[in-house]
Design a protein around this motif. Structure first.
Motif, PDB file in Angstrom:
ATOM      1  N   ILE A 275       0.861  -1.082  -0.075  1.00  0.00           N
ATOM      2  CA  ILE A 275       0.071   0.098   0.099  1.00  0.00           C
ATOM      3  C   ILE A 275       0.819   1.225   0.132  1.00  0.00           C
ATOM      4  CG2 ILE A 275      -1.785   1.418   1.245  1.00  0.00           C
ATOM      5  CD1 ILE A 275      -2.828  -1.327   2.250  1.00  0.00           C
ATOM      6  N   GLY A 276       1.946   1.245   0.568  1.00  0.00           N
ATOM      7  CA  GLY A 276       2.932   2.420   0.685  1.00  0.00           C
ATOM      8  C   GLY A 276       3.415   2.750  -0.556  1.00  0.00           C
ATOM      9  N   VAL A 277       3.888   1.685  -1.275  1.00  0.00           N
ATOM     10  CA  VAL A 277       4.709   1.761  -2.610  1.00  0.00           C
ATOM     11  C   VAL A 277       3.393   2.201  -3.664  1.00  0.00           C
ATOM     12  CG1 VAL A 277       4.448  -0.359  -3.368  1.00  0.00           C
ATOM     13  CG2 VAL A 277       6.198   1.144  -4.298  1.00  0.00           C
ATOM     14  N   ALA A 278       2.211   1.710  -3.511  1.00  0.00           N
ATOM     15  CA  ALA A 278       1.195   2.051  -4.350  1.00  0.00           C
ATOM     16  C   ALA A 278       0.683   3.609  -4.227  1.00  0.00           C
ATOM     17  CB  ALA A 278      -0.084   1.431  -4.095  1.00  0.00           C
ATOM     18  N   LEU A 279       0.763   3.967  -2.758  1.00  0.00           N
ATOM     19  CA  LEU A 279       0.258   5.634  -2.643  1.00  0.00           C
ATOM     20  C   LEU A 279       1.633   6.307  -2.944  1.00  0.00           C
ATOM     21  CD1 LEU A 279      -0.850   5.211   1.203  1.00  0.00           C
ATOM     22  CD2 LEU A 279      -2.207   6.272  -0.879  1.00  0.00           C
ATOM     23  N   LEU A 280       2.703   6.001  -2.950  1.00  0.00           N
ATOM     24  CA  LEU A 280       3.957   6.843  -3.310  1.00  0.00           C
ATOM     25  C   LEU A 280       3.698   6.985  -5.032  1.00  0.00           C
ATOM     26  CD1 LEU A 280       6.377   8.244  -2.509  1.00  0.00           C
ATOM     27  CD2 LEU A 280       7.590   5.992  -2.865  1.00  0.00           C
ATOM     28  N   LYS A 281       3.573   5.741  -5.683  1.00  0.00           N
ATOM     29  CA  LYS A 281       3.526   6.035  -7.134  1.00  0.00           C
ATOM     30  C   LYS A 281       2.133   6.622  -7.356  1.00  0.00           C
ATOM     31  CE  LYS A 281       5.890   1.702  -8.333  1.00  0.00           C
ATOM     32  NZ  LYS A 281       5.952   0.428  -9.378  1.00  0.00           N
ATOM     33  N   HIS A 282       1.333   6.425  -6.771  1.00  0.00           N
ATOM     34  CA  HIS A 282       0.123   7.320  -7.284  1.00  0.00           C
ATOM     35  C   HIS A 282       0.376   8.916  -7.233  1.00  0.00           C
ATOM     36  CE1 HIS A 282      -4.223   8.444  -8.183  1.00  0.00           C
ATOM     37  NE2 HIS A 282      -4.015   9.497  -7.005  1.00  0.00           N
ATOM     38  N   SER A 283       1.010   9.219  -6.012  1.00  0.00           N
ATOM     39  CA  SER A 283       1.470  10.389  -5.912  1.00  0.00           C
ATOM     40  C   SER A 283       2.561  11.121  -6.846  1.00  0.00           C
ATOM     41  CB  SER A 283       2.198  10.904  -4.226  1.00  0.00           C
ATOM     42  OG  SER A 283       1.268  10.249  -3.431  1.00  0.00           O
ATOM     43  N   PHE A 284       3.375  10.250  -7.240  1.00  0.00           N
ATOM     44  CA  PHE A 284       4.223  10.624  -8.461  1.00  0.00           C
ATOM     45  C   PHE A 284       3.505  10.842  -9.808  1.00  0.00           C
ATOM     46  CE2 PHE A 284       8.065   8.058  -6.552  1.00  0.00           C
ATOM     47  CZ  PHE A 284       8.196   9.368  -5.481  1.00  0.00           C
ATOM     48  N   CYS A 285       2.488  10.000  -9.913  1.00  0.00           N
ATOM     49  CA  CYS A 285       1.809  10.166 -11.008  1.00  0.00           C
ATOM     50  C   CYS A 285       0.932  11.448 -11.242  1.00  0.00           C
ATOM     51  CB  CYS A 285       0.826   8.788 -11.327  1.00  0.00           C
ATOM     52  SG  CYS A 285       1.772   7.454 -11.824  1.00  0.00           S
ATOM     53  N   GLU A 286       0.368  11.708 -10.097  1.00  0.00           N
ATOM     54  CA  GLU A 286      -0.458  13.141 -10.092  1.00  0.00           C
ATOM     55  C   GLU A 286       0.351  14.337 -10.053  1.00  0.00           C
ATOM     56  OE1 GLU A 286      -3.655  15.505  -9.951  1.00  0.00           O
ATOM     57  OE2 GLU A 286      -3.365  13.383 -10.466  1.00  0.00           O
ATOM     58  N   LEU A 287       1.470  14.093  -9.499  1.00  0.00           N
ATOM     59  CA  LEU A 287       2.462  15.138  -9.542  1.00  0.00           C
ATOM     60  C   LEU A 287       2.951  15.536 -10.989  1.00  0.00           C
ATOM     61  CD1 LEU A 287       4.478  14.838  -6.363  1.00  0.00           C
ATOM     62  CD2 LEU A 287       3.110  16.956  -6.861  1.00  0.00           C
ATOM     63  N   TYR A 288       3.417  14.542 -11.719  1.00  0.00           N
ATOM     64  CA  TYR A 288       3.749  14.381 -12.993  1.00  0.00           C
ATOM     65  C   TYR A 288       2.775  14.953 -13.759  1.00  0.00           C
ATOM     66  CZ  TYR A 288       5.894  12.805 -17.457  1.00  0.00           C
ATOM     67  OH  TYR A 288       6.582  12.854 -18.678  1.00  0.00           O
ATOM     68  N   ARG A 289       1.261  14.707 -13.650  1.00  0.00           N
ATOM     69  CA  ARG A 289       0.317  15.024 -14.414  1.00  0.00           C
ATOM     70  C   ARG A 289       0.139  16.462 -14.440  1.00  0.00           C
ATOM     71  NH1 ARG A 289      -5.003  16.425 -14.241  1.00  0.00           N
ATOM     72  NH2 ARG A 289      -4.785  16.415 -12.043  1.00  0.00           N
ATOM     73  N   ARG A 290       0.487  17.076 -13.177  1.00  0.00           N
ATOM     74  CA  ARG A 290       0.381  18.536 -13.103  1.00  0.00           C
ATOM     75  C   ARG A 290       1.618  19.254 -13.374  1.00  0.00           C
ATOM     76  NH1 ARG A 290      -3.124  19.710  -7.554  1.00  0.00           N
ATOM     77  NH2 ARG A 290      -4.530  17.931  -7.756  1.00  0.00           N
ATOM     78  N   GLY A 291       2.446  18.557 -14.003  1.00  0.00           N
ATOM     79  CA  GLY A 291       3.552  19.229 -14.519  1.00  0.00           C
ATOM     80  C   GLY A 291       4.952  19.302 -13.623  1.00  0.00           C
ATOM     81  N   ARG A 292       4.880  18.471 -12.585  1.00  0.00           N
ATOM     82  CA  ARG A 292       5.919  18.310 -11.945  1.00  0.00           C
ATOM     83  C   ARG A 292       6.981  17.187 -12.533  1.00  0.00           C
ATOM     84  NH1 ARG A 292       4.940  23.030 -11.328  1.00  0.00           N
ATOM     85  NH2 ARG A 292       3.658  23.865  -9.549  1.00  0.00           N
TER      86      ARG A 292
END
Length: 342
Positions: A275-292
């Motif tokens: 669950i921790g790695v899934a949350l982290l990957k989702h966070s990265f995906c959303e930050l990337y989607r927002r241009g980070r």
């Protein structure tokens, strides 16, 4: 000749000292950034509002808990803060800076003397059997800070890392454990998020269980401050229960162009399920989607729950090392977490 304020802070002639007001945040931010730029080539804070909101935390008074030192020409050249607003305040946090052009004048020593004395004012209100040890820290590469702490009797007890990942392409999508769904948080969820935060971080070094309402007030202030975005509060849900949290910011504290994972935690019953790695990957995906294209977070270098290994596995690397120091003022029973609780 030397100038003295309330018999506590002695400075070179012509230098003055006072408490802080919210209007001092831009000058303090500028001085912090000069210090950090000289040492690392990057800024410390991207926006004075970050500092201002910190000073507005519950039970913290910048006029009483901060001291600012000014040169004879009125330039801010020294800063220190002493935090005693935790309950109980057995490990007051002391943090300061001296402008690099004004080192060697005894300003840092004078400020540390004041901060230690200021922290000790809570001693009469603490149970007599509790250990009392103020803590401080600085970047590992700051040799002058290390020497100052050691000269004052502080010993290094811990290191923490700022870790980063550069995302040249979209991160891979997370894989969720069976029965786990993702929910985006809101201000209405803050009490439940705080309970999940407390539960997931009770195994972290230095954690102290505070009375619920006091802890919630500080947590709410933090989450409602400028720059925090509820659309980036990701909750891993098992039915109606929160199994894990990832609370992110679209802008970093030192660089607005990077994203930041403020808090990532998984509650005990749901650990070792990815669950921790899934949350982290989702966070990265959303930050990337927002241009980070860069994301960062902070972690205890000797994390008791294996978070460091998780971050390395996710492709993160150590960007900077921060050392924490401690000075025992009174021996006694240690109530902060030092090892995994049973």
């Amino acid at each position: 000749m030397k100038e003295q304020l309330a018999t506590q802070i002695i400075l070179p002639e012509g230098f003055t000292v006072r408490g802080a007001t919210l209007a001092d945040a831009p000058a303090a931010t500028e001085m912090f950034n000069v210090w950090m730029q000289r040492l690392t080539g990057q800024n410390d804070l991207a926006d004075p509002n970050i500092l201002r909101e910190d000073w507005e935390s519950p039970h913290f008074d910048p006029g009483q808990d901060i001291r600012l030192v000014f040169s004879p020409k009125g330039q801010l050249v020294g800063y220190i803060e002493a935090w005693t607003n935790s309950t109980p305040p057995v490990h007051p946090w002391i943090w300061g800076r001296v402008h690099p052009d004004f080192g060697g004048l005894g300003i840092g020593t004078a400020l540390m003397e004041w901060a230690e004395e200021h922290a000790c004012r809570v001693l009469p209100d603490l149970p007599s059997d509790l250990r009392f040890a103020p803590r401080t820290g600085s970047l590992q590469v700051a040799e002058g800070s290390r020497k100052l702490f050691e000269d004052r009797g502080f010993n290094r007890i811990r290191s923490s890392y700022e870790m980063r990942i550069e995302m040249d392409e979209a991160p891979s999508a997370p894989v969720w454990s069976e029965g786990i769904t993702l929910k985006t948080g809101s201000h209405d969820d803050i009490p439940a998020i705080y309970r999940a935060f407390e539960e997931s971080f009770r195994d972290h070094f230095g954690h102290i269980q505070e009375p619920f309402e006091e802890g919630l007030a500080k947590f709410s202030h933090f989450l409602k401050s400028e720059g925090q975005d509820p659309s980036m509060w990701f909750l891993a849900m098992d039915g109606e229960e929160i199994a894990g949290i990832s609370l992110c910011r679209p802008e970093g504290y030192s660089e607005k162009e990077m994203g930041w994972v403020n808090i990532l935690g998984v509650l005990r019953p749901w650990r070792k399920r990815g669950i921790g790695v899934a949350l982290l990957k989702h966070s990265f995906c959303e930050l990337y989607r927002r241009g980070r294209r860069i994301a960062g977070l902070g972690v205890d270098a000797e994390n008791l729950t294996g978070a460091l290994r998780l971050y390395e596995k996710a492709g993160m690397h150590v960007h900077m090392v921060f050392d924490t120091y401690e000075k025992t003022i009174r021996e006694g029973r240690e109530i902060s977490v030092e090892s995994l609780a049973e």
